[in-house]
Enzyme design. Structure first.
Site, short mmCIF file in Angstrom:
data_model
loop_
_atom_site.label_atom_id
_atom_site.label_comp_id
_atom_site.label_asym_id
_atom_site.label_seq_id
_atom_site.Cartn_x
_atom_site.Cartn_y
_atom_site.Cartn_z
N LYS A 78 3.83 -3.92 -3.96
CA LYS A 78 3.16 -3.51 -5.20
C LYS A 78 4.03 -2.51 -5.95
O LYS A 78 4.67 -1.65 -5.32
CB LYS A 78 1.81 -2.89 -4.84
CG LYS A 78 0.92 -2.55 -6.02
CD LYS A 78 -0.40 -1.90 -5.54
CE LYS A 78 -1.39 -1.71 -6.67
NZ LYS A 78 -2.65 -1.06 -6.21
N SER A 158 -6.80 -3.42 -8.12
CA SER A 158 -5.59 -3.37 -8.92
C SER A 158 -4.39 -4.09 -8.31
O SER A 158 -3.45 -4.42 -9.04
CB SER A 158 -5.22 -1.91 -9.13
OG SER A 158 -4.81 -1.29 -7.93
N SER A 182 -8.95 -1.50 -4.33
CA SER A 182 -7.81 -2.22 -4.91
C SER A 182 -7.03 -3.10 -3.96
O SER A 182 -6.16 -3.86 -4.40
CB SER A 182 -6.84 -1.22 -5.55
OG SER A 182 -7.34 -0.80 -6.79
#
Lengths: 491, 95
Positions: A78, A158, A182
């Site tokens: 990420k 997210s 997330s």
């Protein structure tokens, strides 16, 4: 041997050590998959050269008989984790050209154990969102579609890029961050496993901060065992993060397959929320049956402050974010927009550099911390947080080993379908996951079935602090009963 | 509680975020929606409840007061929007 991108980490590790495939071949298969899936927008930066160099090192170690636990395993990271010499942006315009000179502890530990960096994945800007629609680089498309429909769906957020990459067979595993759900929410939307470890289990050093008392790094994988393998490398004490906890890292993989007979599993009655789709209710029941069949004892428990977790979160998280994001001022790194004086430069830089959701949250955080409002909002929210944590502690003290809940209130929704006029509508996505962050507990989302539209649904297991092992054991029971899920390729 | 246009301006100034006039009204509505949502917390009895200060019950670790890092000025300046002779450059602050 089946297609390289269809292997699990466990299978790939075996194929690599038995030299049925080389790390280079495995990585090339993934790089090709990523290239052909650019429409999903799961990656914001591909690192093929680095991936091939790391794979070559892995191959050399394997040839010498010195294979490391994750040698040659292609992993997506990420874009919230700083990667040395590799652009890291938090998917924000304000960090669009930021190239860290250091590596986050969590990613460094994956490379220490032989993992291979495929690239950086898309996320909601500064990890603020539940649909990956707030990214400066544009939304991620879920590899999943509703039966007989071409409507683009969100991957959740997210960590939407990491979830889409693992579900779409663009990465063997991925890492994300989880501040209010997330990791677990996108994992549920994507039909894969996602874990948020206990607060303090993984170092936060080198991870771009959103809300420091809630943020934790965790793995995405296609199986519970794969997630356990990644966790073992990610976890551990780091003197550079003063909230990281100094206790041994267990062999999480050994917990997969461990008997759950006699375990007491709590079913929190407050999670039976109004308007919950019947399918989710039914899946939750099914999950209870699976655990009961494995010998666990199911008990109804009460977490009376559950409904206050989300509102308290929307005070604590923005407050911490407003403080953490104060560093983006156009002076030391990132975007600078000129102004007539320094204050104007700050204000213009931050107005242009932050997207709408980030600006909104920084302003809410500034408001609740401002003079005259601190006690009414922030202090009260931290008191409520104590009560939320106590709810869990009371259940654990009464002998409950873990809890089972739905992971999300719905399956994945369409791009642009939610939160357009009312930000709170989007926030409600995290209603089942956010309590876990508020209490600092470990939680895992495990795929449990498909809804009538053919979209994945997940179940969440919540554990005692630092008892991720029990979650892996229980998660494996659900996985054995429910099977695994893969989207039909359309991209 | 709800915020008015003047409060939106004040918050924006405190947060050092430029807000255009046409944006302020929209933002006011959004902030009020969030504030109305978190207002639910006023129903909780928090009398005598300690606010959470540390997620994990542990004391902050102490270490010896020695230099453990440094000498990396080039690294520190590497991402600076503007630098000169080992310094960050900002608009003139003192006349």
């Amino acid at each position: 041997m089946s297609e390289p991108t269809q292997l699990t980490i466990t299978e790939a590790r075996q194929a690599l050590t038995q030299k049925r495939i080389s790390a280079r071949e495995l990585v090339d298969a993934y790089l090709a998959a990523i290239e052909s899936a650019r429409d999903l927008n799961a990656f914001v930066l591909e690192t093929p050269e680095r991936a091939r160099a790391m794979a070559a090192e892995a191959d050399a170690r394997i040839a010498r008989g010195e294979a490391k636990p994750l040698d040659g395993i292609p992993i997506a990271v990420k874009d919230m984790f700083c990667t040395e010499g590799v652009r890291t942006t938090a998917c924000s315009h304000i960090l669009e050209n930021f190239v860290p000179t250091y590596e986050s502890t969590v990613s460094a530990q994956l490379w220490r154990d032989g993992g291979v960096l495929l690239g950086k994945t898309n996320n909601d800007e500064f990890a603020m969102g539940s649909s990956n629609e707030t990214s400066f680089f544009g939304p991620v498309l879920s590899p999943w579609r509703r039966k007989g429909s071409n409507t683009p769906l969100v991957p959740g957020g997210s960590s939407g890029g990491s979830a889409a990459a693992v579900a779409g067979r663009l990465a063997l595993g991925a890492i994300g961050t989880d501040t209010g759900g997330s990791i677990r929410q996108p994992a549920a939307f994507a039909g894969i496993v996602g874990m948020k470890p206990t607060y303090g289990r993984c170092s936060r050093w080198g991870t771009i901060a959103f809300a420091s008392s809630l943020d934790q790094a965790g793995p995405f994988a296609r199986t519970v065992r794969d997630a356990a393998m990644l966790m073992r490398s990610m976890a551990g004490h780091d003197p550079k993060d003063s909230t990281s906890v100094d206790r041994p890292v267990p062999d999480y993989e050994a917990a997969v397959g461990r008997a759950v007979r006699g375990m007491k599993i709590g079913i929190p009655k407050e999670y039976r929320v109004e308007g919950m789709p019947a399918e989710i209710e039914a899946l939750w029941e099914k999950g209870q049956e699976w655990l009961r069949a494995a010998g666990a004892e199911l008990v109804e428990v009460s977490l009376p402050h559950t409904k206050y977790a989300l509102p308290a979160y929307y005070i604590v998280a923005p407050a911490e974010a407003s403080s953490n994001l104060a560093r983006y001022d156009g002076v030391r790194y990132g975007l600078r927009v000129p102004g007539a004086n320094i204050t104007e430069m700050y204000a213009k830089t931050r107005a242009e550099g932050f997207g709408a959701e980030v600006r909104r949250r920084v302003m809410i955080g500034t408001y609740v911390l401002s003079s005259g409002y601190y006690d009414a909002y922030y202090l009260r929210a931290q008191q409520v947080r104590t009560l939320i944590k106590k709810d869990f502690e009371d259940c654990f003290a009464a002998g409950v080993d873990a809890m089972l809940t739905p992971a999300t209130p719905t399956s994945a929704f369409g791009l642009g379908e939610r939160g357009g006029s009312d930000p709170v509508e989007m926030y409600l996505n995290d209603v089942f996951t956010v309590t876990v962050n508020m209490a600092g507990l470990p939680g895992v989302s495990v795929p449990a079935g498909l809804d009538v539209q053919g979209l994945p649904l997940g179940l969440q297991l919540i554990g005692r602090p630092f008892d991720e092992e029990t979650l892996f054991a229980l998660g494996a029971v659900i996985e054995d009963a429910a099977g695994t899920f893969q989207p039909a390729r359309w991209w | 509680m709800s915020v008015d246009a003047a409060t939106v301006r004040r918050i924006a100034h405190l947060a050092r975020i430029d807000v255009a006039d046409e944006e302020a009204e929209h933002l006011r509505g959004e902030l009020n929606a969030i504030i109305a949502f978190v207002e639910q917390l006023s129903a909780v009895d928090v009398a005598g409840v300690e606010p959470m200060r540390s997620v994990t019950p542990m004391a902050l670790p102490m270490r010896d007061d020695v230099v453990t890092d440094g000498g990396i000025a080039d690294d520190v300046l590497k991402n600076a929007p503007q630098e000169d002779a080992g310094f960050f450059v900002v608009p003139r602050v003192v006349e």
